[in-house]
Structure formats: structure tokens, C-alpha cells
Design a protein around this motif. Structure first.
Motif, PDB file in Angstrom:
ATOM      1  N   LEU A 142      39.386  25.115 -30.090  1.00  0.00           N
ATOM      2  CA  LEU A 142      39.210  25.791 -31.373  1.00  0.00           C
ATOM      3  C   LEU A 142      39.669  24.916 -32.538  1.00  0.00           C
ATOM      4  N   PHE A 143      40.702  24.107 -32.319  1.00  0.00           N
ATOM      5  CA  PHE A 143      41.172  23.177 -33.343  1.00  0.00           C
ATOM      6  C   PHE A 143      40.086  22.161 -33.655  1.00  0.00           C
ATOM      7  N   VAL A 144      39.526  21.546 -32.618  1.00  0.00           N
ATOM      8  CA  VAL A 144      38.465  20.554 -32.803  1.00  0.00           C
ATOM      9  C   VAL A 144      37.234  21.212 -33.438  1.00  0.00           C
ATOM     10  N   ALA A 145      36.888  22.412 -32.983  1.00  0.00           N
ATOM     11  CA  ALA A 145      35.727  23.119 -33.526  1.00  0.00           C
ATOM     12  C   ALA A 145      35.923  23.467 -35.002  1.00  0.00           C
ATOM     13  N   SER A 146      37.134  23.893 -35.365  1.00  0.00           N
ATOM     14  CA  SER A 146      37.374  24.245 -36.769  1.00  0.00           C
ATOM     15  C   SER A 146      37.344  23.001 -37.656  1.00  0.00           C
ATOM     16  N   ILE A 147      37.820  21.865 -37.147  1.00  0.00           N
ATOM     17  CA  ILE A 147      37.740  20.611 -37.902  1.00  0.00           C
ATOM     18  C   ILE A 147      36.278  20.214 -38.083  1.00  0.00           C
ATOM     19  N   ALA A 148      35.496  20.273 -37.002  1.00  0.00           N
ATOM     20  CA  ALA A 148      34.077  19.917 -37.086  1.00  0.00           C
ATOM     21  C   ALA A 148      33.344  20.834 -38.069  1.00  0.00           C
ATOM     22  N   LEU A 188      26.275  12.003 -40.077  1.00  0.00           N
ATOM     23  CA  LEU A 188      27.626  12.530 -39.905  1.00  0.00           C
ATOM     24  C   LEU A 188      27.658  13.751 -38.991  1.00  0.00           C
ATOM     25  N   TYR A 189      26.685  14.648 -39.128  1.00  0.00           N
ATOM     26  CA  TYR A 189      26.641  15.819 -38.255  1.00  0.00           C
ATOM     27  C   TYR A 189      26.525  15.399 -36.800  1.00  0.00           C
ATOM     28  N   ALA A 190      25.619  14.455 -36.553  1.00  0.00           N
ATOM     29  CA  ALA A 190      25.435  13.974 -35.175  1.00  0.00           C
ATOM     30  C   ALA A 190      26.699  13.301 -34.665  1.00  0.00           C
ATOM     31  N   ALA A 191      27.333  12.483 -35.509  1.00  0.00           N
ATOM     32  CA  ALA A 191      28.557  11.778 -35.104  1.00  0.00           C
ATOM     33  C   ALA A 191      29.706  12.752 -34.860  1.00  0.00           C
ATOM     34  N   ILE A 192      29.851  13.737 -35.722  1.00  0.00           N
ATOM     35  CA  ILE A 192      30.924  14.730 -35.564  1.00  0.00           C
ATOM     36  C   ILE A 192      30.741  15.501 -34.263  1.00  0.00           C
ATOM     37  N   CYS A 193      29.531  15.981 -34.046  1.00  0.00           N
ATOM     38  CA  CYS A 193      29.272  16.757 -32.823  1.00  0.00           C
ATOM     39  C   CYS A 193      29.466  15.900 -31.571  1.00  0.00           C
ATOM     40  N   ALA A 194      28.906  14.708 -31.578  1.00  0.00           N
ATOM     41  CA  ALA A 194      29.044  13.821 -30.418  1.00  0.00           C
ATOM     42  C   ALA A 194      30.505  13.433 -30.205  1.00  0.00           C
ATOM     43  N   GLY A 195      31.203  13.125 -31.288  1.00  0.00           N
ATOM     44  CA  GLY A 195      32.612  12.745 -31.178  1.00  0.00           C
ATOM     45  C   GLY A 195      33.481  13.881 -30.676  1.00  0.00           C
ATOM     46  N   ALA A 196      33.228  15.086 -31.175  1.00  0.00           N
ATOM     47  CA  ALA A 196      34.019  16.244 -30.742  1.00  0.00           C
ATOM     48  C   ALA A 196      33.799  16.522 -29.261  1.00  0.00           C
ATOM     49  N   VAL A 197      32.548  16.502 -28.834  1.00  0.00           N
ATOM     50  CA  VAL A 197      32.247  16.742 -27.418  1.00  0.00           C
ATOM     51  C   VAL A 197      32.855  15.636 -26.555  1.00  0.00           C
ATOM     52  N   PHE A 198      32.678  14.396 -26.964  1.00  0.00           N
ATOM     53  CA  PHE A 198      33.204  13.251 -26.218  1.00  0.00           C
ATOM     54  C   PHE A 198      34.726  13.332 -26.083  1.00  0.00           C
TER      55      PHE A 198
END
Length: 177
Positions: A121-127, A156-166
């Protein structure tokens, strides 16, 4: 005050990128989180939160005084505030967990289910906060070309999502050794 907040935001992005990379590497046992940078990040995030709260109070006073809150029209504005509050909530929890480790690396793989959920949830709220706020940040920094803004946003959207999942996947499978 808005310009200072924009500058703080850029600083937060740079420091957060460092913290996310080294945090992930730390979980994998490949590097250490640089504690002085993490502390600077904490201070800058707190300053950003304080300035944002002041700006929100000022905006609320104006909407009350003019009797024109435009709540429906300002849904994105309020989403920025709610995601910021979510980050602040999970940030405090993150600090408590890290402090509890007493110098040891935080391993999400060994955390209890509530710790894992809190981390996600922390990572999701940051994203979510980044996704909602990046366009106003670009505009405040003087980027006026809509095509440029859209290109930057998509990357940036793609990088944020990919980075968060990774980071989440690596943190879950890489820690606990």
C-alpha cells in the motif's frame, strides 16, 4: 511557496529513486541503503508535506470565503491530497518498521502479512501520488508543450508501474536470507 514545493518535489524524486534502488539492492544483499540520504529524504518529504498542508488550508479558506468549493471539478486536486495523506500514513509506518530493525536490513519477505500489505500500500500510494501530480509539476516547471508533457507522462507512468512491480517482486522473493 509553490515554486519551493516544486523544487522540493524534484529533490524528493531524485532521493526517492536512490532510496528505492538501494533499498531493493539491500533486500537482495547486494548493497546498503545510504542512511544519510534516507534521512535527508525524510526531512524533505516532511517539508513538502508541511508546505502542501499550508497551501491546502489557504485554498480551502478561499473556497469557503467565495462559497465556491468546486468539489466536483477539483476531484483531481483532492486526490492529490488524499494520496499524499496515504503516503504520510504509510511513511510513518515505514519509519517505525525500519527503526524496529535496529540497524539490520528490512526484509519484506520475512515480514508478517500486515507488514507486507502495508509495504504494498505504501508503494501503491507513492505510485498513485506521482501519477496524479506529475502533470502539474511539469507545468509548474515551465513545460508548456502538450505533446512533450504527454510523452513524459507516458514514459514516467510506465517506469513507475514497472519499477513498483519490480521492487515489490524482488523485495518479496529476495529477502529473508
Amino acid at each position: 511557496m509553490r515554486k519551493i514545493n516544486s523544487i522540493l518535489t524534484i529533490l524528493i524524486l531524485l532521493l526517492f529513486a536512490d532510496h528505492a534502488i538501494f533499498g531493493t539492492l539491500n533486500t537482495l544483499g547486494k548493497a546498503k541503503v545510504l542512511l544519510p540520504i534516507a534521512r535527508i529524504l525524510s526531512i524533505v518529504v516532511i517539508l513538502h508535506a508541511i508546505i502542501s498542508i499550508i497551501l491546502t488550508i489557504r485554498a480551502a479558506k478561499v473556497s469557503i470565503r467565495t462559497k465556491a468549493p468546486y468539489n466536483k471539478e477539483n476531484q483531481e486536486y483532492w486526490m492529490r491530497r488524499w494520496t499524499g495523506l496515504a503516503i504520510l500514513f504509510f511513511f510513518i509506518g515505514h519509519l517505525a518498521i525500519v527503526k524496529k530493525q535496529k540497524g539490520q536490513a528490512f526484509k519484506i519477505a520475512t515480514a508478517k502479512p500486515i507488514g507486507k500489505i502495508s509495504f504494498i500500500l505504501f508503494v501503491a500510494s507513492i505510485a498513485a501520488h506521482l501519477v496524479i501530480n506529475i502533470k502539474p509539476l511539469l507545468i509548474s516547471l515551465g513545460v508548456k508543450n502538450h505533446k512533450t508533457i504527454n510523452t513524459i507522462l507516458n514514459v514516467l507512468y510506465a517506469a513507475i508501474c514497472a519499477g513498483a512491480v519490480f521492487a515489490c517482486v524482488l523485495s518479496f522473493i529476495g529477502g529473508g536470507k
